[in-house]
Design a protein around this motif. Sequence first.
Motif, mmCIF file in Angstrom:
data_model
loop_
_atom_site.group_PDB
_atom_site.id
_atom_site.type_symbol
_atom_site.label_atom_id
_atom_site.label_comp_id
_atom_site.label_asym_id
_atom_site.label_seq_id
_atom_site.Cartn_x
_atom_site.Cartn_y
_atom_site.Cartn_z
ATOM 1 N N LEU A 97 0.830 -1.205 0.000
ATOM 2 C CA LEU A 97 0.000 0.000 0.000
ATOM 3 C C LEU A 97 0.862 1.251 0.000
ATOM 4 N N ALA A 98 1.880 1.291 0.834
ATOM 5 C CA ALA A 98 2.774 2.455 0.886
ATOM 6 C C ALA A 98 3.462 2.661 -0.457
ATOM 7 N N ALA A 99 3.889 1.568 -1.081
ATOM 8 C CA ALA A 99 4.535 1.673 -2.394
ATOM 9 C C ALA A 99 3.532 2.113 -3.455
ATOM 10 N N ALA A 100 2.278 1.636 -3.332
ATOM 11 C CA ALA A 100 1.240 2.020 -4.292
ATOM 12 C C ALA A 100 0.959 3.514 -4.215
ATOM 13 N N ARG A 101 0.888 4.065 -2.999
ATOM 14 C CA ARG A 101 0.666 5.510 -2.846
ATOM 15 C C ARG A 101 1.782 6.289 -3.544
ATOM 16 N N GLU A 102 3.013 5.858 -3.337
ATOM 17 C CA GLU A 102 4.144 6.563 -3.930
ATOM 18 C C GLU A 102 4.121 6.450 -5.456
ATOM 19 N N THR A 103 3.739 5.285 -5.967
ATOM 20 C CA THR A 103 3.659 5.104 -7.420
ATOM 21 C C THR A 103 2.611 6.033 -8.026
ATOM 22 N N LEU A 104 1.471 6.146 -7.372
ATOM 23 C CA LEU A 104 0.412 7.034 -7.871
ATOM 24 C C LEU A 104 0.848 8.496 -7.807
ATOM 25 N N ARG A 105 1.597 8.850 -6.756
ATOM 26 C CA ARG A 105 2.108 10.230 -6.665
ATOM 27 C C ARG A 105 3.076 10.507 -7.820
ATOM 28 N N GLN A 106 3.928 9.550 -8.111
ATOM 29 C CA GLN A 106 4.889 9.730 -9.199
ATOM 30 C C GLN A 106 4.179 9.817 -10.546
ATOM 31 N N ALA A 107 3.096 9.034 -10.710
ATOM 32 C CA ALA A 107 2.323 9.108 -11.951
ATOM 33 C C ALA A 107 1.709 10.498 -12.106
ATOM 34 N N GLU A 108 1.215 11.064 -11.012
ATOM 35 C CA GLU A 108 0.657 12.415 -11.085
ATOM 36 C C GLU A 108 1.749 13.431 -11.382
ATOM 37 N N GLN A 109 2.961 13.174 -10.891
ATOM 38 C CA GLN A 109 4.066 14.082 -11.158
ATOM 39 C C GLN A 109 4.376 14.146 -12.656
ATOM 40 N N LEU A 110 4.230 13.007 -13.349
ATOM 41 C CA LEU A 110 4.423 13.003 -14.800
ATOM 42 C C LEU A 110 3.445 13.960 -15.475
ATOM 43 N N VAL A 111 2.195 13.940 -15.004
ATOM 44 C CA VAL A 111 1.170 14.815 -15.557
ATOM 45 C C VAL A 111 1.504 16.281 -15.265
ATOM 46 N N THR A 112 2.020 16.529 -14.054
ATOM 47 C CA THR A 112 2.382 17.891 -13.666
ATOM 48 C C THR A 112 3.530 18.408 -14.525
ATOM 49 N N VAL A 113 4.552 17.580 -14.716
ATOM 50 C CA VAL A 113 5.699 17.975 -15.536
ATOM 51 C C VAL A 113 5.263 18.268 -16.962
ATOM 52 N N ALA A 114 4.308 17.491 -17.448
ATOM 53 C CA ALA A 114 3.813 17.683 -18.812
ATOM 54 C C ALA A 114 2.819 18.840 -18.907
ATOM 55 N N ALA A 115 2.518 19.479 -17.750
ATOM 56 C CA ALA A 115 1.552 20.587 -17.710
ATOM 57 C C ALA A 115 0.210 20.162 -18.288
ATOM 58 N N ARG A 116 -0.263 18.989 -17.861
ATOM 59 C CA ARG A 116 -1.548 18.482 -18.332
ATOM 60 C C ARG A 116 -2.451 18.151 -17.136
ATOM 61 N N PRO A 117 -2.826 19.156 -16.352
ATOM 62 C CA PRO A 117 -3.728 18.896 -15.218
ATOM 63 C C PRO A 117 -5.088 18.370 -15.657
ATOM 64 N N ASP A 118 -5.426 18.574 -16.931
ATOM 65 C CA ASP A 118 -6.699 18.066 -17.441
ATOM 66 C C ASP A 118 -6.744 16.546 -17.466
#
Length: 304
Positions: A70-91
């Motif tokens: 579970l702890a690793a899953a939370r971190e993986t999801l955070r990193q996936a969101e970071q990809l979206v943030t870096v790409a400037a695609r909050p949509d």
Amino acid sequence: MIGHAFTLKQLEALVWVADLGSFRKAAAHLNTTQPNISSRIAGLEETLGVVLMQRDAGAVRLTDKGREILAAARETLRQAEQLVTVAARPDLIADRLRLGVTELVACTWLHAYLRALKSAYPGVTVELTVDLSRNLDKELSSRALDLTVQTAPFASPASGVVELGDFPYVWVGTKTILSGLPDHPVVADLLPHSILTHARHTQAYQELTDHAAANGLSMARIAPSNSMASCVQMAQDDMGVTLLPLALVEKEIAEGSLQVADVDWHPSPLRFAARYQAERVAPYVARCAALAIDALADYQKARG
């Protein structure tokens, strides 16, 4: 490379079942079916070759290995969101934000805030709860809400806090009632009339009753209410003098249906904050909390 061994949807299902303690609640939050959630968890367990959770009498209990994953899953999801943030695609962020606000927010700058959230994250659906701050506190603590905009004091801690400032109180009443009071009344001068104010469990009500007790005043005419909007209406109907946050009655004061009474005592200003549990929510929630600052500032600017 692990390729397509598991999916983000499977990790998302694990996180929400763990946080909500129920396959049914996780399915409702993710806008899917309970069998679908069960299938995602089963697929993840099969892929990883471990048992992640056990069901005991309708409850869900994570195994020791399940808590680690579970702890690793939370971190993986955070990193996936970071990809979206870096790409400037909050949509690309699609989620359900469980937002709780107090009545004062709902009656003043909530719509400005909701517009800001929609503009920043068009794929996020807001599930709104309007309640007393003490109830919002409980729901944030129990993970029933992701983000609250509420007033102090707070009964439980939050790891994410964005301070939104203080909101002063004001005494108001109709011209009919206030014309019968001294120019600079004390609280005792108000007691021939009902004093309409916050609910019993609020800080303002407690301070008011403490003030009355310390000065030997009767509390028989102090009338608390869970609805501040109702207090405003009752005051306009000459049913008493009301003690409420200035922001809630600015319109009535400007229109002249209520007037300010220069009373010698006021409770402490309301302290507002946006609060969330940073270790449990998606990173975008922190940005949503920060957006409250701009939304409130825009509202105050528009109100002058």
